[in-house]
Enzyme design. Structure first.
Site, PDB file in Angstrom:
ATOM      1  N   GLU A  96       0.826  -1.208   0.000  1.00 55.00           N
ATOM      2  CA  GLU A  96       0.000   0.000   0.000  1.00 55.00           C
ATOM      3  C   GLU A  96       0.860   1.259   0.000  1.00 55.00           C
ATOM      4  OE1 GLU A  96      -3.040   0.132  -0.586  1.00 55.00           O
ATOM      5  OE2 GLU A  96      -3.971  -1.743   0.034  1.00 55.00           O
ATOM      6  N   ASP A 241      -4.362 -10.160  -8.215  1.00 57.35           N
ATOM      7  CA  ASP A 241      -4.711  -9.279  -9.331  1.00 57.35           C
ATOM      8  C   ASP A 241      -3.537  -8.474  -9.879  1.00 57.35           C
ATOM      9  OD1 ASP A 241      -4.695  -8.001  -6.855  1.00 57.35           O
ATOM     10  OD2 ASP A 241      -6.310  -6.623  -7.336  1.00 57.35           O
ATOM     11  N   GLU A 345     -18.401  -6.295  -3.258  1.00 57.71           N
ATOM     12  CA  GLU A 345     -17.024  -6.764  -3.118  1.00 57.71           C
ATOM     13  C   GLU A 345     -16.868  -8.202  -3.614  1.00 57.71           C
ATOM     14  OE1 GLU A 345     -12.989  -5.814  -1.745  1.00 57.71           O
ATOM     15  OE2 GLU A 345     -14.720  -4.820  -2.647  1.00 57.71           O
ATOM     16  N   GLU A 364     -11.511  -0.092 -10.361  1.00 50.23           N
ATOM     17  CA  GLU A 364     -11.106  -1.059 -11.386  1.00 50.23           C
ATOM     18  C   GLU A 364     -12.029  -1.075 -12.607  1.00 50.23           C
ATOM     19  OE1 GLU A 364      -8.785  -1.874  -7.906  1.00 50.23           O
ATOM     20  OE2 GLU A 364     -10.952  -1.627  -8.131  1.00 50.23           O
TER      21      GLU A 364
END
Length: 435
Positions: A96, A241, A345, A364
């Site tokens: 992050e 991902d 989600e 996304e």
């Protein structure tokens, strides 16, 4: 639509600056700031992301520039230089901190120093590479994550003052450990110091070498000391991902053939084992294509849900040139959005219902919409962008910003506006109709 997207960003950004800065995030319902949860170090949902370094301001820098707001960009850069420090007793997730903070500092630095100035005059008088120096400082504080690991795969978290915590977890997700190469590679090349790219590339290769000999797939959680897979699920969502995304984008940026070779091999394994449905997108018998979660060793189905992070994949398919399949997969996610006005989600494709109901303003689907419009120039994707924007305005706008949806069906909200809403969701909505 461009002005609406800019207005959405400005409303969120101005409220963050008025009510939350210098804290990391804005609580848009109660109009106040949010920082790390010092009272509960185990609250990783907050503490992995919030490092007490004005996260939302830093993360939004390049969006200010892309939207052409030179005066606010220059003001924000000076604020970051004058007020942000990484000498903090904060334990953050390496992933992050890299994608949101390191990446934003490097992007803003490149925007300031770009001789072409594509977004208008974003130069800053007497700028002396301060953002690059800050990026270097942060990256040095993240480097301990790569030490004392037998595989070369980094620890998931570091304390910015003291390094890897003594009680650190030896397990990390593939995406978190393998999605550092873009930012670390850019930093190395700007500094002329190969250290950062080397450790990030070593981690990618270590993960790649642990893939299944039978399927070519990777799992989603690995032990960094033993190299044993703790999570054996292979899919396109959380935990995996951005590993695939960074393989391709690293090749696009740096031109290293090995990155493309790894991506192509991974993409073939994905097609062989994760893809379900008819062979062609728009013709033939059977269901439209869908990518599912399987066991990395056997390729057998593990569950019947997909998660919202997977909506990035049509955009990645555009970049590799598989536009027809991207169109079909994007349509699947957009159909879910149309049903709820948001992406839950997790969505159970067998039951045709959400499994996990919240939506934290993720970007996304918008990014994939932007890339598909660039590839096809089909005005349908302008319609999609407008539909997403209007849904966000209708269901997530609150007194001081835009709030996470707690429940995509009843539209109840949570008092949180994550930094990626301004830095990515608003930016891609703006770009859909600009370029």
């Amino acid at each position: 639509m461009r002005d609406l997207a800019r207005g959405m960003f400005v409303f969120g950004y101005d409220n963050y600056m008025a009510h939350a800065f210098p804290e990391d995030e804005l609580n848009p319902i109660h109009c106040r700031g949010r920082g790390p949860d010092r009272g509960d170090p185990s609250n990783l949902n907050i503490n992995d992301v919030l490092g007490n370094y004005s996260l939302t301001l830093v993360d939004a820098l390049d969006t200010l520039a892309i939207m052409g707001n030179s005066s606010e960009f220059q003001k924000a850069v000076k604020l970051v230089i004058d007020t942000v420090s990484f000498d903090k007793d904060s334990t953050v997730q390496v992933f992050e901190a890299t994608i949101r903070v390191l990446g934003s500092l490097l992007s803003a630095h490149r925007i300031i120093t770009d001789s072409k100035q594509p977004f208008g005059d974003m130069t800053i008088k007497d700028y002396d590479n301060e953002l690059l120096h800050m990026a270097h400082d942060l990256a040095v504080r993240l480097l301990p994550a790569f030490e004392n690991t037998k595989t070369g795969i980094p620890y998931p978290r570091v304390n910015l003052k003291t390094g890897v915590p003594p009680d650190s977890n030896n397990e990390t997700c593939t995406a978190g450990a393998g999605s550092l190469l873009v930012e670390f590679g850019i930093l190395s090349r700007l500094l002329g110091d190969s250290t950062f790219e080397w450790v990030a590339r070593r981690a990618v290769k270590a993960l790649w070498n642990l893939r299944s000999n039978d399927t070519g797939l990777l799992g989603n959680v690995v032990n960094i000391q033993t190299g044993r897979w703790v999570g054996k699920q292979s899919g396109l969502g959380a935990g995996l991902d951005s590993f695939y995304e960074y393989l391709l984008k690293s090749y696009i940026l740096f031109g290293e053939k090995e990155d493309l070779e790894m991506f192509n091999a991974a993409y073939q394994s994905i097609q062989n084992y994760l893809r379900r449905g008819r062979e062609a997108c728009n013709e033939g018998e059977g269901d439209p294509p869908l990518y599912v979660n399987v066991n990395m060793f056997s390729g057998q189905l593990m569950n019947t849900w997909i998660d919202s992070l997977q909506a990035f994949f049509p955009g990645l398919q555009v970049l590799i040139g598989d536009v027809e399949d991207a169109i079909c997969l994007h349509a699947f996610y957009y159909a879910i959005w149309k049903r709820y006005g948001a992406l839950p989600e997790r969505f159970n494709w067998q039951l045709q219902a959400p499994d996990v109901l919240f939506y934290p303003l993720r970007p996304e689907l918008v990014e994939s919409t932007y890339l598909l419009y660039q590839a096809t120039k089909n005005p349908f994707y302008l319609h999609v962008g407008m539909d997403i924007l209007q849904s966000l305005e209708k269901y997530t706008k609150v007194k001081c910003g835009y709030a996470t949806l707690h429940h995509v069906i009843d539209k109840s909200k949570e008092d949180r506006m994550e930094s990626f809403f301004l830095s990515e969701t608003c930016k891609y909505l703006y770009l859909v109709c600009v370029l």
